[in-house]
Design an enzyme around this catalytic site. Structure first.
Site, PDB file in Angstrom:
ATOM      1  N   GLU A 170     -48.081  25.010  26.811  1.00 27.76           N
ATOM      2  CA  GLU A 170     -49.214  25.473  25.743  1.00 27.76           C
ATOM      3  C   GLU A 170     -49.596  24.526  24.899  1.00 27.76           C
ATOM      4  O   GLU A 170     -50.601  24.246  24.509  1.00 27.76           O
ATOM      5  CB  GLU A 170     -48.765  26.767  25.266  1.00 27.76           C
ATOM      6  CG  GLU A 170     -48.917  28.074  26.233  1.00 27.76           C
ATOM      7  CD  GLU A 170     -47.504  28.051  26.988  1.00 27.76           C
ATOM      8  OE1 GLU A 170     -46.600  27.277  26.950  1.00 27.76           O
ATOM      9  OE2 GLU A 170     -47.884  29.006  28.062  1.00 27.76           O
TER      10      GLU A 170
ATOM     11  N   HIS B 137     -45.989  39.733  26.340  1.00 22.93           N
ATOM     12  CA  HIS B 137     -46.941  39.631  27.005  1.00 22.93           C
ATOM     13  C   HIS B 137     -48.052  40.702  26.333  1.00 22.93           C
ATOM     14  O   HIS B 137     -49.096  41.131  26.830  1.00 22.93           O
ATOM     15  CB  HIS B 137     -46.809  40.172  28.369  1.00 22.93           C
ATOM     16  CG  HIS B 137     -46.361  38.975  29.311  1.00 22.93           C
ATOM     17  ND1 HIS B 137     -45.143  38.573  29.077  1.00 22.93           N
ATOM     18  CD2 HIS B 137     -46.660  38.046  30.336  1.00 22.93           C
ATOM     19  CE1 HIS B 137     -44.693  37.550  29.979  1.00 22.93           C
ATOM     20  NE2 HIS B 137     -45.796  37.267  30.509  1.00 22.93           N
TER      21      HIS B 137
HETATM   22  C1  LIG Z   1     -44.219  29.904  27.721  1.00 23.38           C
HETATM   23  C2  LIG Z   1     -44.781  30.829  28.558  1.00 23.38           C
HETATM   24  N1  LIG Z   1     -46.085  30.340  29.183  1.00 23.38           N
HETATM   25  C3  LIG Z   1     -46.541  31.127  30.164  1.00 23.38           C
HETATM   26  C4  LIG Z   1     -46.074  32.290  30.699  1.00 23.38           C
HETATM   27  C5  LIG Z   1     -46.878  32.858  31.775  1.00 23.38           C
HETATM   28  N2  LIG Z   1     -46.217  32.785  33.035  1.00 23.38           N
HETATM   29  C6  LIG Z   1     -45.190  33.736  33.724  1.00 23.38           C
HETATM   30  S1  LIG Z   1     -44.414  33.200  35.018  1.00 23.38           S
HETATM   31  C7  LIG Z   1     -45.238  31.630  34.882  1.00 23.38           C
HETATM   32  C8  LIG Z   1     -44.962  30.591  35.914  1.00 23.38           C
HETATM   33  C9  LIG Z   1     -43.649  30.111  35.925  1.00 23.38           C
HETATM   34  O1  LIG Z   1     -43.500  29.163  36.851  1.00 23.38           O
HETATM   35  P1  LIG Z   1     -41.866  28.562  37.159  1.00 23.38           P
HETATM   36  O2  LIG Z   1     -41.373  27.943  36.121  1.00 23.38           O
HETATM   37  O3  LIG Z   1     -42.156  27.657  38.520  1.00 23.38           O
HETATM   38  O4  LIG Z   1     -40.942  29.777  37.744  1.00 23.38           O
HETATM   39  P2  LIG Z   1     -41.195  30.788  38.793  1.00 23.38           P
HETATM   40  O5  LIG Z   1     -41.970  31.969  38.421  1.00 23.38           O
HETATM   41  O6  LIG Z   1     -41.903  30.051  40.145  1.00 23.38           O
HETATM   42  O7  LIG Z   1     -40.095  31.118  39.272  1.00 23.38           O
HETATM   43  C10 LIG Z   1     -46.204  31.733  33.947  1.00 23.38           C
HETATM   44  C11 LIG Z   1     -47.017  30.523  33.529  1.00 23.38           C
HETATM   45  C12 LIG Z   1     -44.876  32.485  30.488  1.00 23.38           C
HETATM   46  N3  LIG Z   1     -44.133  33.650  30.900  1.00 23.38           N
HETATM   47  N4  LIG Z   1     -44.355  31.865  29.288  1.00 23.38           N
END
Ligand SMILES: Cc1ncc(C[n+]2csc(CCOP(=O)(O)OP(=O)(O)O)c2C)c(N)n1
Ligand SMILES: Cc1ncc(C[n+]2csc(CCOP(=O)(O)OP(=O)(O)O)c2C)c(N)n1
Ligand SMILES: [Mg+2]
Ligand SMILES: [Mg+2]
Lengths: 327, 363, 327, 363
Positions: free
Chosen positions: A60, A129
């Protein structure tokens, strides 16, 4: 005029302005192929391509920080932060850089950046959220903050925000994305930043609200009607700069004020509303009873079990109205 | 599985970090077949180094006398900022400073008067003149790195032929903003040079406590971009390596991370007292590696520089500084009322009210 | 009792508690050999060693984030953020993690973390080095916020903060570090978190202030005295939880309120103070005139040229007092 | 100077990233002299994989029926969490989850009832029982990584014999908190394992758009710590490489970054619709590499597993899940009034007042 949801209003407005002005681009997490987790950017990727609808890495601070640079280079970036809670991760860029750059550069470096983010709870989302800390952004000199409550205002304010030469935070009512429907003008349509709106006329008490709370206020007003109390609802629409004129006019008329705020009470924006009315002589001397805030409690936003009890409801708002009317 | 000081461990594959690029050694000997620039350019560079040095020295003096605010001089590090600025084209490339880069900023087009005003605490010092491709100095460590990446990315999108360079310190490489921005730069292949001046200190914190990475250049691996370590007190090395990185960026090949090894020969800021933590021999050790001395030694050997030429250059620089300082002092002091007009394009009702109050209209 | 400065009070309190409890450690930028940029940790490194007085890499989010982990592991970390402006860089860790962990873990994971940071301007520091956005921290449920104005309170509140089972932000008056001197008790001495203090008694008007503004309030009170107006000064000392009892007692006595706030006006903590008084029935009906806020203007903190004009001065406070007394 | 897909560029020195560590191939063949664990342990691991899988599947089902809130299953990735948890000692080592690690958390000691309550949106699901070395799940990507580093650092300072492991995704490696924390871990030599489950997606964002770095393991170079890439669907590789990293950490040699290559065979969360962005063949391609199938194939070859044993195991797991789900449903629902007592050790006056209001005492 067509009836659309809030999220449709966002999407159509983005598409409209991107077609009109090729400097406008959207960046954020998952704004591309999937069209945003709320589909607010659905279809843009297909129409405008990857460069202008950019799926950013999960960072972000880099999203806002690079939007600053993009603006300096001549682009008009619209950054989406997926949920308001994650603006915390970009706070340094928002509060220290984005908001202050015009001032820091003594006017030489204006930043036409828009930040869009879904705001507030009520959809049983996981922790972080459902955040609503608009108060903080309103405390950052150099930032404008709008919080529309209807599809038409969403279009009108978003369009104004994109075209504003200064950074604007557009807080979109998360729980209204699909639930709130309303008429939306086609084509060119802007709502001026800084103008509140009397969403419902009334005589005995003014409810001041913004974003999703406007719906709550209207429902409380309907209930109050049944009990013989006539409630006016002022939808602030813009938090910074706040439209004291419209507020004071309503207060002069009703003499009673209830402010609704979804966020936890202490140091929320309702406190600013109350302090502002209090210190405005015309407003103050029109008051017939102490003003009342109806806010979330000072706990973190709860897990799903308690969510409904946490939120401001028409019933809670109604009780406050009756309290002030009977004070 | 233990790594040696300059080794990097990739799942058991140990890699030696290459030695820093040097084109001029401390004695001023050329360590390449050809100098990377003409003697004329080198003299121009020398003059820019000197202007930066004397500017900083004068400002420290003025600060001690109470005529300036806290400031961070670049003494000893001028080759980093000037050499990298020389690799840019002023009319299209952007120079994004942290707070210690006056020498390079002056070279890239910041008017000297404004540099004085900046250090006097005048807001006018922060107004970037039309046409100067630069952002105002940034007091928040690393916060400007994403800006530089964003500008570069935007130029690329608009097919404008420009690159950007961001300067920052060794300490800045620990900040989330540095990493996030560098990673994004790699993804979008932004035409940006990330220029780290490793001057061995972040205020009192030595480089060794900043990161266990033996070199900072290798942080580039995290972003999938090239990283290169250079001798930051060698104007030729700085110029040449930056020039190649700029070429690469212009050709659409993306960002480069440069780590320049240098040393804070002056002070952190006028508010710091390094005697509390800096072993005194260190500064002594580095004095002989002074970038100005080194270039002079080289140019002397080439017959381009001698003590007389040096004196004349000093006099010219001094005259330039004196004139600008006089101008700065004569510059009108803006009124606080004006500051209310710099928050937004148009004042809000509340700002207007507050402006009236501040100007005493409603005392 | 000895006379010390604020920064000496901080230093001695840290040394005292570190000697008493070996779980206590200090981490932050430049807290080690150089003793902090304000010398608030001077000598600790020599006494307690590098492990307990840790010169952290330049990364505020990692400082707060690792302090959370240190606390979970059994340590009692005191994190220093070199200037309040840089807490922005750690906002996600502070607001989303530190403040909420007890709640998130349903009480199973309390975090005895103290964050110390110099707060406010007035020393001609560069941009971002004079920030005062305490309001935001007071809007984060799960955080306590203290803002002492004297050396004794600095000791008493800092000691309470370190021993508090929950996270406490200790905002230290930057410009008072060396300028504010006062008596400080030796040895064990705590000031309870959540108790305000009548710093000066008076009859006609109450000035509510905290941190460096308490000095401003006192000076305004002295001037007012000369003009025959008797001013009471309430030093809040703690912002969260705010001591409404002491505030209301004073308001009941004087019926008039001026709130001083160094931060820019909109959505600052003064708004919360005013809203809280306004909505407290006993307080409200004791008011003889509208309350007044005296705040910084809604511009970013200015460069050095305008600094004095930006700040709240005894003169500005006095004018507000006279205005409310004559209202 | 162009790098090949799996090459890293150090100032012109090009380094090949080593191939990912694999001990069991897709067919279940052992690619080492010895398995890293006994057959008994492997069966325990298989059971843990299965429990995690069936738990997630059941929860998705319950979620679709409206009995659970949004949740992120670990289907297909169980070998990462279980294998790494098997390398820990429950009584002293900490498991710090993101949000997709139920399988590993259950193995490390999270009571099954609590896992259900968590997904039911009950706050009790977040209360870590005394003695369980774990933090509650974290919805903020990468925000827990500094916590894991801090715990490890604190254990080291207190000379407690423990290590910590933090799990996170490929997307998390773009966050400032990941970099800042990993860099700090290197500096203090924290006994921490940074375990990245690269499942190729961050919601809809493919790994390729997350970073230009050809491997995520190489990000370790930025922190001066070892980085290693492994096959994340191979329980043996995960276990063995984690075990060595744990040993290293326990011996005081500091952190390790592990990148486990895996795939999200299930869904991102119950709120996502992957058909909008995920090429359908990808999931198909990965199905054969399922960590459970692979281990079963291997153990079948060793005579330890067969279809009958498998059925019995399924039945046992189902019974365990049914019992816990019944318990979870019977678990008392906390009162909102209680939530006011969880903000601070003691309620503030304002919280007391709000509690009374919420409980209707002052309606
Ligand atoms: C700091 C933050 N930014 C955005 C989000 C929204 N969000 C939730 S899961 C996700 C993707 C996460 O991807 P990854 O780190 O690869 O983990 P995965 O879900 O694939 O296990 C996002 C963008 C969040 N939870 N936290
Ligand atoms: C985000 C942030 N944190 C802390 C500070 C305080 N501070 C100012 S300079 C400095 C050290 C910077 O070191 P480095 O990046 O190496 O740059 P140098 O000063 O050596 O040029 C610190 C900690 C700051 N300005 N910004
Ligand atoms: Mg440095
Ligand atoms: Mg992923």
């Amino acid at each position: 005029m067509r009836e659309v949801t809030i999220v449709e209003a966002v999407r159509e407005t983005l598409a409209y302005e991107m077609a009109r002005d090729e400097r406008v681009m959207v960046l954020g997490e998952d704004v591309g192929k999937t069209g945003g987790v709320f589909r607010a950017t659905d279809g843009l990727y297909e129409t405008f391509g990857r460069d202008r609808v950019f799926d950013a890495p999960l960072a972000e601070s880099a999203i806002i920080g690079s939007a600053i640079g993009l603006a300096v280079s001549g682009m008009i970036p619209i950054a989406e932060i997926q949920f308001m809670g994650f603006t915390h991760n970009a706070m340094n860029q928002i509060a220290e850089h984005l908001a202050r750059m015009r001032y820091r550069s003594w006017g030489s470096m204006p930043l036409p950046v828009t930040i869009r983010t879904p705001y507030g709870g009520g959809v049983r989302a996981p922790e972080m959220h459902s955040d609503a800390f608009e108060a903080f952004f309103t405390h950052c000199p150099g930032l404008k903050v709008v919080a529309p409550a209807t599809p038409a205002d969403t279009k009108g304010l978003l369009l104004s925000a994109i075209r504003d030469p200064d950074p604007v935070m557009v807080l979109e009512p998360l729980r209204g994305y699909r639930l709130i429907k309303g008429e939306m003008p086609d084509g060119e349509y802007t709502v001026p930043i800084g103008k509140a709106h009397v969403a419902r006329e009334g005589a005995d008490c003014t409810i001041i609200a913004w974003s999703a709370q406007v719906e709550v206020a209207k429902r409380a007003a309907e209930e109050a009607d049944k009990q013989g109390v006539s409630v006016e609802v002022v939808d602030l629409r813009t938090l910074v700069p706040m439209d004291m004129e419209t507020v004071c006019e309503s207060v002069a008329k009703t003499g009673r004020v209830v402010v609704l705020q979804e966020a936890n009470k202490t140091s929320g924006f309702a406190a600013e509303v109350i302090a502002s009315i209090h210190e405005d002589d015309d407003c103050f001397y029109a008051l017939k009873a102490p003003m009342v805030r109806v806010c979330g409690p000072d706990t973190p936003y709860p897990v799903q079990y308690f969510e409904e009890e946490y939120l401001v409801t028409p019933d809670k708002a109604l009780r406050a109205v009756l309290k002030t009317v009977n004070a | 599985m233990k790594t040696m000081p300059n080794q990097i461990d990739f799942g058991g594959v140990l890699v030696d970090a290459p030695p820093p690029v040097q084109l001029l050694d401390t004695a001023g000997n050329l360590r390449a077949d050809q100098p990377p620039m003409t003697d004329e350019q080198a003299m121009e560079g020398l003059r820019a180094l000197l202007l930066g040095r004397r500017f900083d020295e004068l400002c420290i003096l003025l600060q001690r006398r109470g005529q300036m605010v806290t400031l961070a001089p670049g003494i000893g590090q001028e080759a980093c900022t000037v050499g990298s600025a020389m690799a840019l084209r002023r009319d299209r490339d952007w120079f994004i400073p942290q707070y210690r880069e006056a020498a390079g900023q002056l070279y890239h087009g910041l008017p000297l008067v404004q540099a004085f005003l900046w250090h006097m605490g005048s807001p006018i010092g922060f107004a970037i003149p039309e046409g100067v491709k630069m952002m105002p100095f940034n007091a928040g460590v690393a916060g400007h790195v994403p800006h530089a990446v964003g500008i570069a990315w935007g130029l690329k999108q608009q097919k404008k032929d420009g690159v950007t360079i961001a300067h920052f310190g060794d300490g800045a490489t620990s900040q989330g903003d540095f990493y996030e921005a560098a990673n994004l730069a790699g993804v979008v292949k932004a035409p940006v040079i990330l220029f780290c001046q490793n001057n061995e200190w972040a205020i009192s914190t030595p480089r060794s406590l900043q990161s266990a990475a033996p070199t900072l250049a290798q942080k580039a691996a995290a972003f999938g971009i090239p990283g290169i370590q250079i001798d930051g007190n060698d104007l030729f090395a700085v110029y040449e390596v930056t020039r190649r990185a700029v070429e690469r960026a212009r050709a659409g090949e993306g960002p480069t991370l440069i780590e320049a090894l240098t040393y804070r020969l002056g002070i952190h800021t006028t508010a710091d007292d390094a005697s509390r933590y800096e072993p005194s021999h260190l500064k002594e050790d580095w004095k002989d590696r002074d970038p100005i001395l080194r270039l002079q030694r080289h140019l002397e050997r080439r017959g381009t520089w001698n003590a007389n030429i040096g004196e004349a250059m000093e006099a010219e620089v001094k005259a330039q500084l004196d004139a600008a300082w006089a101008d700065a002092q004569a510059s009108p002091i803006p009124n606080i009322g004006e500051s209310f007009t710099k928050v937004f394009a148009e004042m809000t009702p509340r700002l207007r009210e507050q402006q009236a109050q501040a100007e005493g209209h409603d005392a």
